[in-house]
Scaffold this motif. Structure first.
Motif, mmCIF file in Angstrom:
data_model
loop_
_atom_site.group_PDB
_atom_site.id
_atom_site.type_symbol
_atom_site.label_atom_id
_atom_site.label_comp_id
_atom_site.label_asym_id
_atom_site.label_seq_id
_atom_site.Cartn_x
_atom_site.Cartn_y
_atom_site.Cartn_z
ATOM 1 N N GLY A 1 0.788 -1.229 0.000
ATOM 2 C CA GLY A 1 0.000 0.000 0.000
ATOM 3 C C GLY A 1 0.819 1.278 0.000
ATOM 4 O O GLY A 1 0.254 2.374 -0.038
ATOM 5 N N ASP A 2 2.143 1.159 0.059
ATOM 6 C CA ASP A 2 3.006 2.338 0.049
ATOM 7 C C ASP A 2 3.741 2.453 -1.284
ATOM 8 O O ASP A 2 3.858 1.483 -2.033
ATOM 9 N N LYS A 3 4.255 3.641 -1.557
ATOM 10 C CA LYS A 3 5.000 3.878 -2.783
ATOM 11 C C LYS A 3 6.380 4.433 -2.468
ATOM 12 O O LYS A 3 6.624 5.007 -1.404
ATOM 13 N N LEU A 4 7.273 4.248 -3.433
ATOM 14 C CA LEU A 4 8.615 4.804 -3.357
ATOM 15 C C LEU A 4 8.989 5.295 -4.755
ATOM 16 O O LEU A 4 8.852 4.554 -5.731
ATOM 17 N N TYR A 5 9.430 6.554 -4.850
ATOM 18 C CA TYR A 5 9.825 7.133 -6.136
ATOM 19 C C TYR A 5 11.348 7.243 -6.174
ATOM 20 O O TYR A 5 11.969 7.749 -5.221
ATOM 21 N N ILE A 6 11.951 6.810 -7.270
ATOM 22 C CA ILE A 6 13.409 6.796 -7.372
ATOM 23 C C ILE A 6 13.879 7.387 -8.690
ATOM 24 O O ILE A 6 13.357 7.050 -9.763
ATOM 25 N N GLN A 7 14.871 8.247 -8.601
ATOM 26 C CA GLN A 7 15.619 8.717 -9.760
ATOM 27 C C GLN A 7 17.037 8.152 -9.660
ATOM 28 O O GLN A 7 17.606 8.091 -8.560
ATOM 29 N N ARG B 1 17.621 18.732 -12.472
ATOM 30 C CA ARG B 1 16.879 17.764 -13.283
ATOM 31 C C ARG B 1 16.406 16.574 -12.445
ATOM 32 O O ARG B 1 15.223 16.196 -12.495
ATOM 33 N N GLU B 2 17.308 15.975 -11.697
ATOM 34 C CA GLU B 2 16.972 14.756 -10.969
ATOM 35 C C GLU B 2 15.992 15.029 -9.824
ATOM 36 O O GLU B 2 15.015 14.300 -9.647
ATOM 37 N N PHE B 3 16.244 16.067 -9.058
ATOM 38 C CA PHE B 3 15.336 16.383 -7.953
ATOM 39 C C PHE B 3 14.067 17.060 -8.459
ATOM 40 O O PHE B 3 12.985 16.882 -7.879
ATOM 41 N N GLY B 4 14.200 17.827 -9.541
ATOM 42 C CA GLY B 4 13.049 18.568 -10.057
ATOM 43 C C GLY B 4 11.912 17.675 -10.477
ATOM 44 O O GLY B 4 10.730 17.986 -10.239
ATOM 45 N N SER B 5 12.214 16.530 -11.096
ATOM 46 C CA SER B 5 11.160 15.595 -11.495
ATOM 47 C C SER B 5 10.393 15.082 -10.282
ATOM 48 O O SER B 5 9.157 15.012 -10.282
ATOM 49 N N LEU B 6 11.127 14.758 -9.224
ATOM 50 C CA LEU B 6 10.483 14.238 -8.015
ATOM 51 C C LEU B 6 9.642 15.307 -7.323
ATOM 52 O O LEU B 6 8.583 15.008 -6.741
ATOM 53 N N ASP C 1 2.306 14.065 -3.936
ATOM 54 C CA ASP C 1 1.908 13.231 -2.799
ATOM 55 C C ASP C 1 3.073 13.195 -1.810
ATOM 56 O O ASP C 1 4.138 13.769 -2.062
ATOM 57 N N ASN C 2 2.852 12.535 -0.676
ATOM 58 C CA ASN C 2 3.852 12.568 0.393
ATOM 59 C C ASN C 2 4.619 11.255 0.556
ATOM 60 O O ASN C 2 5.235 11.019 1.605
ATOM 61 N N TYR C 3 4.563 10.384 -0.453
ATOM 62 C CA TYR C 3 5.333 9.142 -0.367
ATOM 63 C C TYR C 3 6.830 9.445 -0.494
ATOM 64 O O TYR C 3 7.217 10.457 -1.089
ATOM 65 N N PRO C 4 7.673 8.554 0.045
ATOM 66 C CA PRO C 4 9.127 8.792 0.013
ATOM 67 C C PRO C 4 9.670 8.923 -1.411
ATOM 68 O O PRO C 4 9.206 8.253 -2.338
ATOM 69 N N LYS C 5 10.653 9.796 -1.548
ATOM 70 C CA LYS C 5 11.325 10.032 -2.825
ATOM 71 C C LYS C 5 12.828 10.040 -2.564
ATOM 72 O O LYS C 5 13.274 10.489 -1.508
ATOM 73 N N ILE C 6 13.584 9.525 -3.540
ATOM 74 C CA ILE C 6 15.031 9.417 -3.334
ATOM 75 C C ILE C 6 15.758 9.515 -4.670
ATOM 76 O O ILE C 6 15.248 9.051 -5.699
ATOM 77 N N VAL C 7 16.927 10.130 -4.643
ATOM 78 C CA VAL C 7 17.815 10.163 -5.802
ATOM 79 C C VAL C 7 19.011 9.277 -5.487
ATOM 80 O O VAL C 7 19.671 9.452 -4.456
ATOM 81 N N LEU C 8 19.280 8.299 -6.372
ATOM 82 C CA LEU C 8 20.412 7.408 -6.213
ATOM 83 C C LEU C 8 21.486 7.772 -7.230
ATOM 84 O O LEU C 8 21.181 8.003 -8.403
ATOM 85 N N TYR C 9 22.731 7.819 -6.794
ATOM 86 C CA TYR C 9 23.814 8.212 -7.699
ATOM 87 C C TYR C 9 25.062 7.387 -7.392
ATOM 88 O O TYR C 9 25.206 6.821 -6.302
ATOM 89 N N LYS C 10 25.959 7.325 -8.361
ATOM 90 C CA LYS C 10 27.215 6.593 -8.143
ATOM 91 C C LYS C 10 28.349 7.515 -7.720
ATOM 92 O O LYS C 10 29.093 7.212 -6.793
ATOM 93 N N GLU C 11 28.522 8.618 -8.421
ATOM 94 C CA GLU C 11 29.608 9.535 -8.127
ATOM 95 C C GLU C 11 29.055 10.948 -7.955
ATOM 96 O O GLU C 11 27.980 11.267 -8.466
ATOM 97 N N PHE D 1 17.929 17.691 -0.882
ATOM 98 C CA PHE D 1 17.572 18.858 -1.684
ATOM 99 C C PHE D 1 16.068 19.056 -1.523
ATOM 100 O O PHE D 1 15.272 18.214 -1.949
ATOM 101 N N GLU D 2 15.688 20.126 -0.855
ATOM 102 C CA GLU D 2 14.280 20.405 -0.546
ATOM 103 C C GLU D 2 13.589 19.177 0.058
ATOM 104 O O GLU D 2 12.473 18.818 -0.300
ATOM 105 N N GLY D 3 14.298 18.545 0.991
ATOM 106 C CA GLY D 3 13.726 17.432 1.751
ATOM 107 C C GLY D 3 13.901 16.064 1.128
ATOM 108 O O GLY D 3 13.597 15.044 1.765
ATOM 109 N N ILE D 4 14.388 15.998 -0.115
ATOM 110 C CA ILE D 4 14.566 14.705 -0.796
ATOM 111 C C ILE D 4 16.018 14.263 -0.648
ATOM 112 O O ILE D 4 16.931 14.989 -1.052
ATOM 113 N N PRO D 5 16.267 13.084 -0.074
ATOM 114 C CA PRO D 5 17.652 12.642 0.151
ATOM 115 C C PRO D 5 18.317 12.133 -1.120
ATOM 116 O O PRO D 5 17.658 11.616 -2.032
ATOM 117 N N ALA D 6 19.623 12.255 -1.168
ATOM 118 C CA ALA D 6 20.453 11.633 -2.200
ATOM 119 C C ALA D 6 21.325 10.579 -1.539
ATOM 120 O O ALA D 6 21.932 10.843 -0.495
#
Length: 386
Positions: free
Chosen positions: A328-334, A347-352, A357-367, A374-379
């Motif tokens: 019943g929960d969602k997770l958004y990932i870039q 670009r990456e945070f802007g899409s999220l 809605d208030n479901y968790p959002k996260i940006v994953l990166y390698k380097e 960034f505005e509450g969204i973790p990397a």
């Protein structure tokens, strides 16, 4: 050998229950070893274990013969017997034997197969509501680190997680040869043979196209046009059938596209991902050069491995790499390779940030030098998230 606890923990509640346990997944992805781990954990003298890819069991690859063999082994015993059947799809009419053994004896039954159609057709009629299925994936990065703590993330990006790689020490030539062997085994046994495909060259070309374009939106029509540019006429319907056969063999996973704010599934912008990106390296090559799409493949398959229902998303004109839904929960990932300069961050945070809605959002990166939120969204670094 590592104990695959993430799977065992899901299977344990069904041990001893009158429900057939079905393990499915790509050939050589770890199903047989997991089956052995279940057997070892149960540790009962009343065990019958048969691998139907063993030529010594070829005489049992017909349901009457299998049924007679097991009946002779159990005899008139009233005790519980634990039956393990590996690669059951090699047995003609296997579902009839399995259903009969289920009703005839106190039998706790476990089966594996390398095709998703294992659970369709006649089987649904014979044991509807009496089986539970588990998809077994190749090793996650965490599992490979458990096997070999020195295994680096760059090695995982290049060679993937097929379990036997740990036994051959990740040597470049050995690894590539082994992965090519798996690919041809899956193509020939689980796709060509099962679907009576005559044009094997066309199938391999379609698969190569899909692997080269992992994580990119394409359609059967676009592939058809590509072949036409090479002076080869292939109907989109044929391409769709071949891609579906690849899905059924657990080689490719098709993710649908969702309009997030409109809350509807879209008929366009579907994407394909490969079950193990090491197979892409073996057939297409250049995983380390095409690292961004490989990272996306790694994250998408990890979400499936963790039990999420996964799709790709759109919000207005912007794309969301993954939407994972579970309980019943969602997770958004870039997903991105380098999170450093201002334009990439926007670009990456802007899409999220476009998602209402208030479901968790996260940006994953390698380097990258970016840290924190960034505005509450973790990397988070992909390696750490894995």
């Amino acid at each position: 050998m590592i104990i695959r606890e993430s799977y065992l923990s899901k299977i344990r509640p069904f041990i001893g229950k009158d429900i057939i346990k079905v393990l499915t997944g790509i050939r050589r992805g770890g199903k047989s070893v997991l089956l052995e781990q279940i057997r070892d954990e149960i540790n009962s003298p009343n065990t019958i274990f048969l691998n139907f890819e063993d030529l010594g069991n070829q005489h049992l690859c017909e349901y009457h013969s299998l049924h007679e063999y097991v009946c002779d082994k159990i005899g008139g015993s009233k005790e519980t017997f634990y039956l393990f059947f590996d690669e059951i799809q090699e047995v003609q009419g296997w579902e009839k034997a399995i259903n009969s053994l289920r009703v005839k004896f106190h039998a706790d039954i476990y089966i594996t197969g390398s095709n998703s159609q294992l659970l369709s057709g006649e089987l649904a009629t014979y044991i509807a509501g009496r089986y539970v299925s588990f998809t077994v994936y190749p090793f996650s990065f965490t599992e490979f680190k458990m096997v070999n703590p020195d295994y680096t993330f760059d090695q995982y990006i290049q060679y993937g997680g097929m379990p036997f790689l740990a036994s051959i020490g990740f040597g470049t030539e050995f690894s590539k040869n082994y992965l090519q062997d798996i690919f041809h085994s899956v193509v020939l046994k689980d796709i060509v043979k099962r679907n009576n495909i005559r044009d094997v060259d066309l199938l391999e070309r379609i698969i190569a196209y899909a692997l080269a374009n992992v994580g990119k939106s394409f359609s059967a029509t676009s592939i058809s046009k590509f072949f036409k540019s090479e002076n080869r006429t292939v109907a989109p319907e044929t391409i769709l059938n071949y891609l579906k056969a690849c899905e059924e063999a657990y080689l490719l996973y098709r993710l649908k596209s969702q309009d997030i704010n409109g809350k509807k599934m879209l008929k366009v912008n579907e994407k394909y991902y490969v079950v193990d990106h090491g197979l892409r390296e073996a057939i297409v090559g250049e995983n380390l050069q095409n690292v961004e799409i490989v990272l996306e493949n790694i994250v998408g398959l990890e979400l499936l491995r963790r039990g999420y229902k996964v799709c790709v998303g759109r919000v207005g004109e912007k794309e969301i790499d993954f939407i994972g839904e579970k309980d019943g929960d969602k997770l958004y990932i870039q997903v991105c390779y380098l999170l450093n300069d201002e334009s990439t961050i926007q670009r990456e945070f802007g899409s999220l940030l476009e998602i209402r809605d208030n479901y968790p959002k996260i940006v994953l990166y390698k380097e990258g030098s970016f840290r924190g939120k960034f505005e509450g969204i973790p990397a988070v670094k992909i390696e750490d998230w894995l």
